[in-house]
Design an enzyme around this catalytic site. Structure first.
Site, short mmCIF file in Angstrom:
data_model
loop_
_atom_site.label_atom_id
_atom_site.label_comp_id
_atom_site.label_asym_id
_atom_site.label_seq_id
_atom_site.Cartn_x
_atom_site.Cartn_y
_atom_site.Cartn_z
CG ASP A 90 -0.26 -0.02 2.52
OD1 ASP A 90 0.96 0.22 2.56
OD2 ASP A 90 -0.93 -0.25 3.54
CG ASP A 265 -5.74 -5.71 1.85
OD1 ASP A 265 -5.42 -5.39 3.02
OD2 ASP A 265 -6.27 -4.91 1.07
#
Length: 371
Positions: A90, A265
């Site tokens: 991320d 996720d």
């Protein structure tokens, strides 16, 4: 490098293959979260055993610890953690924006205090791309501003417009760094359908190879999240992979796939495992409850994971009550295995054109409850 091949659709549910620099991924896929470069209570062999195809690393945390100079010596995160399959990172934005009382946001980026030692730090789209380039993740994410679910329309529009400007800066920095991997854009817009569409149309200009849906599962009621996913899913471009960030329960995964999502996720299966909350085909089981103390059965008699094939609920109950590390490991193996099985079954169901039937049976089984 990223190549996405869409093999089959069944309604909005999709079956595809994603080719990345460290391997091929069959979608839809669930990515276990390795915040600090490790999936909690799991080693790489455990992850291979449960058939994890890709894991997620956290840019913000890895930047703070161990730091880029350490990871760079290993040629990136793969060499540092001993994982040879794909990794997604991320941007670090979600964690920075969670530090609401410790950060200052401007057009240039975000200034904040390190929660480790109090140092003043600055994160911008360019710095996020530099960090993710050093990490050498197969998929990097643009830096965006993650807005909470209760954001006003005016705040949400202002935020998404800045996220679009940051998307442009992220892409330019990514290309200037000659990063050989893939960069995804992120659709924002809080709980406003028209703003989500505005964000998506703005991202089209930059032609990212994949798109993520961000800003869901950030405190809004579950029906609101589903409403937004129902609206956004059909808008997403068919030729690109679709990633729903930070979601969620088994039911969330199924709802997401039914609305065109390819990648997920979430920390839920690992975090819940450490707290003795186990997911099964027939509902959830709390292993700490006293009724499991004498139970000779496995967590789930239909499950083929290492924990279910070798240990009883009684033993897992004992390990949890005693605070033994093995308990957290076995629980985590089970939960992540269950998530991988769900994804594999959905891939098969879409291939066979029977996703709706599979979905109905899944919900019927989960509602039945664990004996």
């Amino acid at each position: 490098m990223l190549k996405f091949t869409l093999h089959k659709k069944d309604g909005l549910a999709r079956r595809g293959t994603l080719e990345l620099n460290h391997g091929k991924i069959e979608t839809p896929v669930f990515m276990p979260v390795g915040t600090y470069g490790s999936v909690k209570a799991m080693n790489p062999q455990n992850l291979h055993d449960i058939k994890a195809q890709i894991i997620l690393g956290n840019t913000y945390h890895l930047w703070l610890r161990p730091g880029l100079e350490v990871v760079e010596q290993f040629g990136g995160l793969h060499g540092f953690i001993g994982w040879d399959k794909p990794i997604l990172t991320d941007s670090g934005g979600f964690q920075v924006f969670s530090l609401s009382d410790m950060r200052k946001l401007t057009e240039e980026g975000c200034t904040f205090k390190s929660p480790i030692n109090g140092d003043k730090l600055f994160l911008s789209p360019e710095i996020s791309m530099k960090i993710q380039t050093v990490l050498n993740s197969d998929i990097a994410m643009q830096l965006d501003e993650c807005t909470p679910g209760e954001t006003t329309r005016e705040q949400a529009r202002k935020s998404l417009q800045m996220s679009l400007r940051w998307a442009e800066r992220s892409k330019k920095a990514f290309e200037d760094l000659k990063n050989p991997n893939a960069l995804f854009g992120i659709v924002q817009g809080a709980m406003y359908e028209d703003l989500r569409e505005e964000s998506l149309r703005g991202l089209e200009e930059f032609d990212f190879p994949g798109l993520a849906v961000g800003g869901l599962s950030v405190g809004e009621p579950k029906p609101e999240m589903y409403r937004m996913l129902h609206a956004v899913g059909p808008m997403l471009p068919e030729r690109k992979p679709h990633y729903l960030m930070g979601v969620g329960t088994p039911e969330d995964l199924v709802y997401g796939v039914a609305h065109g999502i390819d990648m997920f996720d979430c920390v839920m299966p690992t975090r819940n495992a450490r707290n003795g909350w186990l997911f099964t085909r027939f509902g959830d089981l709390k292993i700490k409850n006293a009724k499991h103390k004498p139970d000779k059965r496995p967590i789930d008699e239909s499950c083929t994971c290492y924990a279910c094939q070798n240990f009883s609920r009684a033993y897992l109950h004992h390990l949890h009550r005693a605070g033994e590390i093995l308990g957290a490991q076995l629980n985590t193996i089970h939960n992540l295995h269950f998530y991988q099985v769900i994804m594999a079954e959905m891939r098969d169901a879409v291939e066979q054109g029977k996703f709706a039937d599979w979905q109905a049976q899944f919900h019927e089984n989960r509602a039945r409850g664990v004996d």
